[in-house]
Design an enzyme around this catalytic site. Structure first.
Site, PDB file in Angstrom:
ATOM      1  N   ASP A 148      -0.757  -4.920   6.095  1.00  0.00           N
ATOM      2  CA  ASP A 148      -1.755  -5.793   5.468  1.00  0.00           C
ATOM      3  C   ASP A 148      -1.489  -5.970   3.977  1.00  0.00           C
ATOM      4  OD1 ASP A 148      -2.333  -3.038   5.135  1.00  0.00           O
ATOM      5  OD2 ASP A 148      -4.325  -3.554   4.398  1.00  0.00           O
ATOM      6  N   GLU A 149      -2.017  -7.027   3.432  1.00  0.00           N
ATOM      7  CA  GLU A 149      -2.116  -7.251   1.978  1.00  0.00           C
ATOM      8  C   GLU A 149      -0.828  -6.963   1.218  1.00  0.00           C
ATOM      9  OE1 GLU A 149      -6.705  -6.490   0.906  1.00  0.00           O
ATOM     10  OE2 GLU A 149      -5.583  -4.639   1.181  1.00  0.00           O
ATOM     11  N   VAL A 150       0.272  -7.557   1.625  1.00  0.00           N
ATOM     12  CA  VAL A 150       1.509  -7.370   0.870  1.00  0.00           C
ATOM     13  C   VAL A 150       1.511  -8.361  -0.286  1.00  0.00           C
ATOM     14  CG1 VAL A 150       4.018  -7.307   0.984  1.00  0.00           C
ATOM     15  CG2 VAL A 150       2.662  -6.718   3.005  1.00  0.00           C
TER      16      VAL A 150
ATOM     17  N   HIS B  35       0.820  -1.227   0.000  1.00  0.00           N
ATOM     18  CA  HIS B  35       0.000   0.000   0.000  1.00  0.00           C
ATOM     19  C   HIS B  35       0.849   1.271   0.000  1.00  0.00           C
ATOM     20  CE1 HIS B  35      -3.948  -1.883   0.474  1.00  0.00           C
ATOM     21  NE2 HIS B  35      -3.351  -2.791   1.209  1.00  0.00           N
TER      22      HIS B  35
ATOM     23  N   GLU C  17      -2.362  -9.574   9.492  1.00  0.00           N
ATOM     24  CA  GLU C  17      -1.396 -10.348   8.714  1.00  0.00           C
ATOM     25  C   GLU C  17      -0.032 -10.439   9.395  1.00  0.00           C
ATOM     26  OE1 GLU C  17      -3.617  -8.261   7.399  1.00  0.00           O
ATOM     27  OE2 GLU C  17      -3.860  -8.562   5.240  1.00  0.00           O
TER      28      GLU C  17
END
Ligand SMILES: *[C@@H]1O[C@H](CO)[C@@H](O)[C@H](O)[C@H]1NC(C)=O
Length: 540
Positions: A337-339, A277, A390
């Protein structure tokens, strides 16, 4: 006059517990008692049958100390409480209340503790509010151990007063002892997907104060834009903001938000989400990000922060050293988050680094390597942190006082696992307000219970609260208040009131009243229960 006892802690029906043969009470019951109730519902609430008239010109807040937080709150609430309906005689067609000749003249505010500057994790927010003829002569009393408790009590008091006729207000006698169920009660706004102007952020803080939320989680930057103006690294916003003149938060803007929040007992918890992000960071600092490769050649795209380079950590250290001086809260939200691993996996330098560190092709280990180094930097700056789930899921080593922020589906087993490992948790998974649906969707937020997971009492105590999240893809300054409120109030009541306050049918009329109150206070908040109207007809 008889005292009516309403133990709202354990009530099962809004009106079933009003027991009285009192003639006046019967008449009162015909008017809408739910109007006189508070959101979020206090922990203990004993309502009397006595009634006081309040005339704004005669009414005084009595406060003997100097704390600016309380003095300014008094000025605010003076305006809020005595804002009139545009129609006269709106709440009392029978004139019954006007027959009361007992006038309430004062609210005496007593705060035991010092004038603390900033609100903080686990601050004491309890208060006692008594509006009783027997206690004192025509004075209500507000007691608290801290200024934060006094703010909560003033809000409650303001919700108990109602407008009878032009220039005349009223309040029932009663006695309230109140405290929050959870210490962490947050609301997240995202100012990267769309910029949100400062005046709108301030309006949002007004709504939070009205519902006793105490953490503004500011997801300030993300892939799409970088509105934070850094003194040390001005290129980040010069290149990364949507518009580097108008769509930015200067140090002055940020101080204004923090000060406005402080005066309302609200913490400002900023989030700099990394290593994913972060595309907008790369606009002003291209070398920070990983170049992605296709068929053995750089393809011009950039991926997550490059975790293999020393300069990355030098930059992060300098950047966060600045951030901690801008945001006084003891906590930072560090994201995580969300890597996405594809870009990392495509890059030959990263592949070589993976081999050197013996990570195989497990990119979660590389992410863990990055996060550990980041967490050490933050620790060396003496800050505590919150991370998205995460970071825990990928088994990164985190400090024992880390708070794990749970947002994904399957949150019940995550709550079990996080608390079993001994970490504090905050819950957002069931409170994603950006996911809108037709109908009374607040009811689903209202039925989400943070302790509804398998675990011991000790584990349950590690859940310190939760947060409503409003992601920014489809909201900006034009609609963020309207869409967030009053829906976020459902979350606020889950986090403040007793666990037994869980019946949405009983909550509905109070939520209607809260919405109308918000409109009265200048917040354009949407209808949430289908057809209806606000009795106090402020133009919306
Ligand atoms: C900021 O960007 C400009 C190019 O627009 C560049 O000349 C300058 O060196 C950059 N500053 C820093 C500190 O990187």
């Amino acid at each position: 006059m008889k005292i009516l006892v309403v133990a709202l802690l354990c009530f099962t029906s809004a009106f079933a517990h009003y027991i009285s043969d009192d003639k006046q009470f019967e008449t009162l019951q015909k008017t809408d008692f739910s109007k006189e109730q508070v959101w979020p519902l206090p922990q203990q609430y004993v309502m009397g049958s006595d009634f006081f008239i309040i005339r704004p010109g005669n009414f005084k807040f009595l406060y003997g100390s100097k704390c600016d937080i309380i003095k300014q709150a008094i000025q605010r609430y003076q305006k809020i409480i005595f804002r009139e309906c545009s129609k006269s005689s709106v709440d009392d067609k029978s004139n019954l209340h006007l027959n009361s000749n007992v006038q309430l003249l004062n609210l005496t505010i007593k705060v035991v503790g010092p004038c603390e500057k900033y609100p903080y994790m686990n601050m004491d927010e309890q208060y006692i509010l008594r509006i009783n003829t027997s206690d004192t002569i025509n004075s209500a009393l507000l007691f608290s151990t801290t200024v934060w408790g006094a703010l909560r009590g003033l809000e409650t008091f303001s919700q108990l007063v109602f407008n009878l006729q032009k220039g005349i207000f009223g309040i029932y006698s009663g006695s309230i002892r109140d405290f929050p169920r959870f210490p962490y009660r947050g609301l997240m706004l995202d100012t990267s997907r769309h910029f949100i102007p400062v005046p709108v952020l301030l309006k949002n803080l007004d709504a939070m104060a009205q519902t006793k939320l105490n953490v503004f989680h500011w997801h300030i930057v993300d892939d799409q834009s970088f509105p934070y103006v850094s003194k040390k690294f001005p290129n980040l916003s010069l290149k990364g903001a949507y518009d580097s003149d108008t769509h930015i938060y200067t140090p002055t803007d940020i101080s204004e938000v923090i000060e406005y929040a402080r005066l309302r007992g609200i913490r400002v918890l900023v989030e700099y989400d990394t290593p994913g992000h972060t595309l907008s960071w790369g606009k002003g600092r291209p070398k920070l990000l990983t170049p992605c490769f296709s068929s053995g050649l750089p393809n011009g795209q950039l991926g997550p922060i490059n975790p293999t380079k020393n300069e990355t950590y030098q930059f992060l250290k300098a950047f966060f050293a600045e951030v901690i001086n801008v945001f006084p809260d003891a906590y930072l939200h560090l994201g995580g988050d969300e890597v996405s691993f594809d870009c990392w996996a495509s890059n030959p330098d990263i592949q070589a680094f993976m081999a050197e560190k013996k990570f195989g092709d497990n990119y979660a280990l590389l992410e863990g390597y990055y996060i550990s180094k980041l967490l050490n930097i933050i620790k060396s700056l003496n800050k505590s942190y919150i991370v998205w789930q995460e970071v825990f899921d990928n088994q990164v080593k985190i400090k024992p006082d880390t708070i794990v922020h749970i947002w994904k589906n399957g949150y019940k087993s995550e709550l079990t696992n996080v608390t079993l490992a001994g970490y504090n948790a905050i819950l957002s998974a069931c409170w994603y307000l950006s996911d809108i649906a037709y109908g009374n969707d607040w009811i689903s937020y209202y039925s989400c219970e943070p302790h509804d997971f398998s675990g011991t009492e000790k584990q349950k105590r590690l859940v310190i609260g939760g947060e409503a999240c409003m992601w920014g893809e489809y909201v900006d300054g034009t609609n963020v208040i309207t869409r967030t409120w009053p829906r976020a109030a459902a979350v606020a009541e889950k986090l403040w009131s007793s666990q037994s306050v869980a019946n949405s049918t009983q909550a509905m009329p109070r939520l209607e009243k809260l919405r109308c109150n918000m409109i009265k206070n200048g917040l354009k908040v949407e209808p949430v229960n289908g057809p209806g109207y606000c009795q106090c007809d402020f133009v919306v």
